[in-house]
Design an enzyme around this catalytic site. Structure first.
Site, PDB file in Angstrom:
ATOM      1  N   CYS A   3       0.869  -1.190   0.000  1.00 50.69           N
ATOM      2  CA  CYS A   3       0.000   0.000   0.000  1.00 50.69           C
ATOM      3  C   CYS A   3       0.897   1.228   0.000  1.00 50.69           C
ATOM      4  O   CYS A   3       2.063   1.146  -0.392  1.00 50.69           O
ATOM      5  CB  CYS A   3      -0.981  -0.033   1.170  1.00 50.69           C
ATOM      6  SG  CYS A   3      -0.222   0.005   2.809  1.00 50.69           S
ATOM      7  N   ARG A   9      -3.387  -0.699   5.432  1.00 52.78           N
ATOM      8  CA  ARG A   9      -3.944  -1.797   4.638  1.00 52.78           C
ATOM      9  C   ARG A   9      -3.003  -2.988   4.496  1.00 52.78           C
ATOM     10  O   ARG A   9      -3.392  -4.134   4.762  1.00 52.78           O
ATOM     11  CB  ARG A   9      -4.357  -1.288   3.243  1.00 52.78           C
ATOM     12  CG  ARG A   9      -5.515  -0.316   3.286  1.00 52.78           C
ATOM     13  CD  ARG A   9      -5.656   0.434   1.972  1.00 52.78           C
ATOM     14  NE  ARG A   9      -4.535   1.362   1.773  1.00 52.78           N
ATOM     15  CZ  ARG A   9      -4.338   2.095   0.702  1.00 52.78           C
ATOM     16  NH1 ARG A   9      -5.175   2.002  -0.324  1.00 52.78           N
ATOM     17  NH2 ARG A   9      -3.322   2.928   0.614  1.00 52.78           N
ATOM     18  N   ASP A 117      -8.298   3.624   1.051  1.00 52.17           N
ATOM     19  CA  ASP A 117      -7.367   4.036   2.090  1.00 52.17           C
ATOM     20  C   ASP A 117      -8.161   4.494   3.314  1.00 52.17           C
ATOM     21  O   ASP A 117      -8.893   5.481   3.238  1.00 52.17           O
ATOM     22  CB  ASP A 117      -6.508   5.180   1.544  1.00 52.17           C
ATOM     23  CG  ASP A 117      -5.437   5.621   2.516  1.00 52.17           C
ATOM     24  OD1 ASP A 117      -5.490   5.203   3.687  1.00 52.17           O
ATOM     25  OD2 ASP A 117      -4.551   6.372   2.098  1.00 52.17           O
TER      26      ASP A 117
HETATM   27  P1  4NP Z   1      -1.838   2.764   4.087  1.00 52.43           P
HETATM   28  O1  4NP Z   1      -2.520   4.094   4.661  1.00 52.43           O
HETATM   29  O2  4NP Z   1      -1.272   3.138   2.730  1.00 52.43           O
HETATM   30  O3  4NP Z   1      -2.958   1.807   3.988  1.00 52.43           O
HETATM   31  O4  4NP Z   1      -0.765   2.377   5.080  1.00 52.43           O
HETATM   32  C1  4NP Z   1      -1.867   5.333   4.727  1.00 52.43           C
HETATM   33  C2  4NP Z   1      -1.008   5.562   5.765  1.00 52.43           C
HETATM   34  C3  4NP Z   1      -0.384   6.802   5.871  1.00 52.43           C
HETATM   35  C4  4NP Z   1      -0.642   7.785   4.939  1.00 52.43           C
HETATM   36  C5  4NP Z   1      -1.505   7.537   3.893  1.00 52.43           C
HETATM   37  C6  4NP Z   1      -2.108   6.306   3.792  1.00 52.43           C
HETATM   38  N1  4NP Z   1      -0.037   9.057   5.078  1.00 52.43           N
HETATM   39  O5  4NP Z   1      -0.331   9.944   4.255  1.00 52.43           O
HETATM   40  O6  4NP Z   1       0.794   9.253   5.972  1.00 52.43           O
END
Ligand code: 4NP
Length: 147
Positions: A3, A9, A117
């Protein structure tokens, strides 16, 4: 499992698939395309939703996807279309590109649906993501059992 941040995720996807494939000879890991959260534990909301289903994510630490992963792994699952595009841009040949898949295409081939997300939403987003990933990881496990 890939991800963006490797804290919401993909850690959940890693934990769920690991729990389903303990009887199989497979290595399951996760990474993020971005570097923001390197070394961090999964988001507390991912830890809690996993815990609700008996899966422990607390030992996971975020890392960034690296080109070496194209050698290490046979299948690289992207959670969303941005991750898919980013991974595709890192691939240097057709063999590497062929390893990259949209995870939800395992439910509906060629749908290119994304796992949303949940980072900026409420806890319900994590329940929704858990249910999507649990369903697709069951299918992935059945396919791995046929190898
Ligand atoms: P992930 O979610 O891609 O599912 O781990 C996110 C975690 C952090 C961020 C964006 C999405 N962020 O912008 O810091």
């Amino acid at each position: 499992m890939v991800c963006l941040g490797n804290i919401c995720r993909s850690p959940l996807a890693e934990g769920i698939l690991k729990s389903k494939t303990e009887h199989l000879d497979v290595i399951v890991d996760s990474a993020g395309t971005a570097a923001y959260h390197i070394g961090s534990q999964p988001d507390i909301r991912s830890i809690e939703i996993a815990n609700k289903y008996g899966i422990d994510l607390r030992n996971q630490r975020a890392r960034q996807f690296s080109r070496a992963d194209f050698d290490e792994f046979d299948i690289i699952y992207a959670m969303d279309t941005n991750n898919f595009a980013h991974l595709t841009s890192l691939a240097e040949n057709q063999n590497e590109r062929n390893k990259i898949r949209m995870i939800l295409n395992e439910i509906k081939s060629e749908s290119f649906d994304s796992v949303p997300d949940p980072y900026y939403g409420g806890d319900n987003g994590f329940q929704n993501v858990y249910e999507m990933l649990n369903k697709v990881c069951e299918i992935i496990t059945q396919n791995l059992e046929k190898r």
